[in-house]
Design an enzyme around this catalytic site. Structure first.
Site, PDB file in Angstrom:
ATOM      1  N   ASP A  31      19.358  26.739 -35.618  1.00 15.85           N
ATOM      2  CA  ASP A  31      19.432  25.997 -34.358  1.00 15.85           C
ATOM      3  C   ASP A  31      18.896  26.883 -33.232  1.00 15.85           C
ATOM      4  O   ASP A  31      19.218  28.077 -33.148  1.00 15.85           O
ATOM      5  CB  ASP A  31      20.880  25.581 -34.082  1.00 15.85           C
ATOM      6  CG  ASP A  31      20.968  24.503 -33.000  1.00 15.85           C
ATOM      7  OD1 ASP A  31      21.360  23.368 -33.345  1.00 15.85           O
ATOM      8  OD2 ASP A  31      20.653  24.796 -31.828  1.00 15.85           O
ATOM      9  N   ILE A  32      18.108  26.286 -32.347  1.00 14.16           N
ATOM     10  CA  ILE A  32      17.469  27.037 -31.269  1.00 14.16           C
ATOM     11  C   ILE A  32      18.486  27.494 -30.218  1.00 14.16           C
ATOM     12  O   ILE A  32      18.242  28.439 -29.470  1.00 14.16           O
ATOM     13  CB  ILE A  32      16.341  26.172 -30.636  1.00 14.16           C
ATOM     14  CG1 ILE A  32      15.284  27.022 -29.971  1.00 14.16           C
ATOM     15  CG2 ILE A  32      16.903  25.142 -29.659  1.00 14.16           C
ATOM     16  CD1 ILE A  32      14.009  26.263 -29.628  1.00 14.16           C
ATOM     17  N   ASN A  86      26.795  14.816 -35.634  1.00 10.17           N
ATOM     18  CA  ASN A  86      26.965  13.995 -34.429  1.00 10.17           C
ATOM     19  C   ASN A  86      26.226  12.687 -34.632  1.00 10.17           C
ATOM     20  O   ASN A  86      25.063  12.684 -35.061  1.00 10.17           O
ATOM     21  CB  ASN A  86      26.410  14.724 -33.205  1.00 10.17           C
ATOM     22  CG  ASN A  86      27.204  15.971 -32.869  1.00 10.17           C
ATOM     23  OD1 ASN A  86      28.422  15.984 -32.997  1.00 10.17           O
ATOM     24  ND2 ASN A  86      26.522  17.028 -32.460  1.00 10.17           N
ATOM     25  N   GLY A  92      27.779  12.536 -29.286  1.00  6.19           N
ATOM     26  CA  GLY A  92      27.211  13.843 -28.965  1.00  6.19           C
ATOM     27  C   GLY A  92      25.840  14.091 -29.554  1.00  6.19           C
ATOM     28  O   GLY A  92      25.316  15.202 -29.471  1.00  6.19           O
ATOM     29  N   GLN A  93      25.249  13.056 -30.158  1.00  6.72           N
ATOM     30  CA  GLN A  93      23.921  13.264 -30.759  1.00  6.72           C
ATOM     31  C   GLN A  93      22.854  13.317 -29.664  1.00  6.72           C
ATOM     32  O   GLN A  93      22.837  12.476 -28.761  1.00  6.72           O
ATOM     33  CB  GLN A  93      23.612  12.125 -31.739  1.00  6.72           C
ATOM     34  CG  GLN A  93      22.339  12.363 -32.536  1.00  6.72           C
ATOM     35  CD  GLN A  93      22.117  11.317 -33.629  1.00  6.72           C
ATOM     36  OE1 GLN A  93      22.897  10.364 -33.780  1.00  6.72           O
ATOM     37  NE2 GLN A  93      21.048  11.487 -34.388  1.00  6.72           N
ATOM     38  N   HIS A  99      20.797  14.896 -38.916  1.00  4.64           N
ATOM     39  CA  HIS A  99      20.901  16.313 -39.269  1.00  4.64           C
ATOM     40  C   HIS A  99      22.358  16.710 -39.402  1.00  4.64           C
ATOM     41  O   HIS A  99      23.231  16.136 -38.756  1.00  4.64           O
ATOM     42  CB  HIS A  99      20.200  17.207 -38.233  1.00  4.64           C
ATOM     43  CG  HIS A  99      20.647  16.966 -36.822  1.00  4.64           C
ATOM     44  ND1 HIS A  99      20.192  15.904 -36.075  1.00  4.64           N
ATOM     45  CD2 HIS A  99      21.517  17.637 -36.026  1.00  4.64           C
ATOM     46  CE1 HIS A  99      20.746  15.931 -34.877  1.00  4.64           C
ATOM     47  NE2 HIS A  99      21.567  16.969 -34.816  1.00  4.64           N
ATOM     48  N   HIS A 101      24.837  19.920 -38.908  1.00  2.13           N
ATOM     49  CA  HIS A 101      25.013  21.276 -38.390  1.00  2.13           C
ATOM     50  C   HIS A 101      25.875  22.066 -39.372  1.00  2.13           C
ATOM     51  O   HIS A 101      26.895  21.543 -39.866  1.00  2.13           O
ATOM     52  CB  HIS A 101      25.781  21.255 -37.060  1.00  2.13           C
ATOM     53  CG  HIS A 101      25.068  20.589 -35.925  1.00  2.13           C
ATOM     54  ND1 HIS A 101      24.454  21.310 -34.926  1.00  2.13           N
ATOM     55  CD2 HIS A 101      24.893  19.288 -35.625  1.00  2.13           C
ATOM     56  CE1 HIS A 101      23.934  20.468 -34.034  1.00  2.13           C
ATOM     57  NE2 HIS A 101      24.188  19.228 -34.435  1.00  2.13           N
TER      58      HIS A 101
HETATM   59  P1  AMP Z   1      22.756  17.024 -31.878  1.00  2.00           P
HETATM   60  O1  AMP Z   1      23.459  17.100 -30.565  1.00  2.00           O
HETATM   61  O2  AMP Z   1      23.704  16.896 -33.035  1.00  2.00           O
HETATM   62  O3  AMP Z   1      21.670  15.964 -31.869  1.00  2.00           O
HETATM   63  O4  AMP Z   1      22.095  18.424 -32.081  1.00  2.00           O
HETATM   64  C1  AMP Z   1      20.751  18.711 -31.858  1.00  2.00           C
HETATM   65  C2  AMP Z   1      20.587  20.180 -32.086  1.00  2.00           C
HETATM   66  O5  AMP Z   1      19.217  20.455 -32.245  1.00  2.00           O
HETATM   67  C3  AMP Z   1      21.098  21.044 -30.920  1.00  2.00           C
HETATM   68  O6  AMP Z   1      22.107  21.942 -31.411  1.00  2.00           O
HETATM   69  C4  AMP Z   1      19.843  21.778 -30.456  1.00  2.00           C
HETATM   70  O7  AMP Z   1      20.104  23.098 -30.052  1.00  2.00           O
HETATM   71  C5  AMP Z   1      18.963  21.724 -31.682  1.00  2.00           C
HETATM   72  N1  AMP Z   1      17.543  21.786 -31.428  1.00  2.00           N
HETATM   73  C6  AMP Z   1      16.824  21.050 -30.542  1.00  2.00           C
HETATM   74  N2  AMP Z   1      15.526  21.391 -30.589  1.00  2.00           N
HETATM   75  C7  AMP Z   1      15.405  22.342 -31.549  1.00  2.00           C
HETATM   76  C8  AMP Z   1      14.308  23.088 -32.070  1.00  2.00           C
HETATM   77  N3  AMP Z   1      13.063  22.925 -31.638  1.00  2.00           N
HETATM   78  N4  AMP Z   1      14.571  23.990 -33.045  1.00  2.00           N
HETATM   79  C9  AMP Z   1      15.823  24.179 -33.498  1.00  2.00           C
HETATM   80  N5  AMP Z   1      16.891  23.491 -33.066  1.00  2.00           N
HETATM   81  C10 AMP Z   1      16.697  22.598 -32.084  1.00  2.00           C
END
Ligand code: AMP
Ligand code: ZN
Length: 114
Positions: A31-32, A86, A92-93, A99, A101
């Protein structure tokens, strides 16, 4: 594949990621914006918006996603971990490509569900 989807772009290599696993159906990358010492995402290559958009045709894929969590978590040095999916804006998505986590290591992970 959805043209505006950031995870589809990661799947097809248009956007770089810190990839830790890939097979024909799934990729995993860090995760970024990590919420734990280790925080990676398990992402199906197929564009499905969320868990709420899955049905019986996705059953095997969902099983495969979950079974990869302990395997990759172990490879990442985690003795235990949390999984989080999420679903929907109110869930919270933020990225509307399904995906999972996987979070572990250290104190920070305890706060992720608060
Ligand atoms: P969600 O809130 O469950 O949709 O989580 C989306 C997740 O994607 C968040 O934890 C972000 O930090 C992560 N995210 C968004 N863009 C990227 C990216 N380019 N590379 C890695 N993780 C990302
Ligand atoms: Zn997508």
């Amino acid at each position: 594949m959805s043209v505006d989807c950031i995870f589809c772009k990661i799947v097809n290599g248009a956007i770089p990621s810190k990839k830790i696993y890939e097979d024909e159906d799934i990729i995993a990358f860090h995760d970024i914006n990590p919420s734990a010492k280790v925080h990676f995402l398990l992402v199906p290559k197929l564009h499905v918006e969320s868990l709420a958009n899955c049905d019986s045709q996705h059953q095997a894929l969902l099983g495969k996603l979950l079974l990869l969590a302990p395997k990759i978590a172990k490879e990442q040095g985690l003795a235990g971990f949390k999984t989080l999916i999420n679903t929907g804006r109110e869930g919270g998505q933020e990225v509307f490509h399904l995906h999972v986590h996987v979070l572990g290591g250290g104190e920070k992970q305890r706060k992720t569900l608060a």
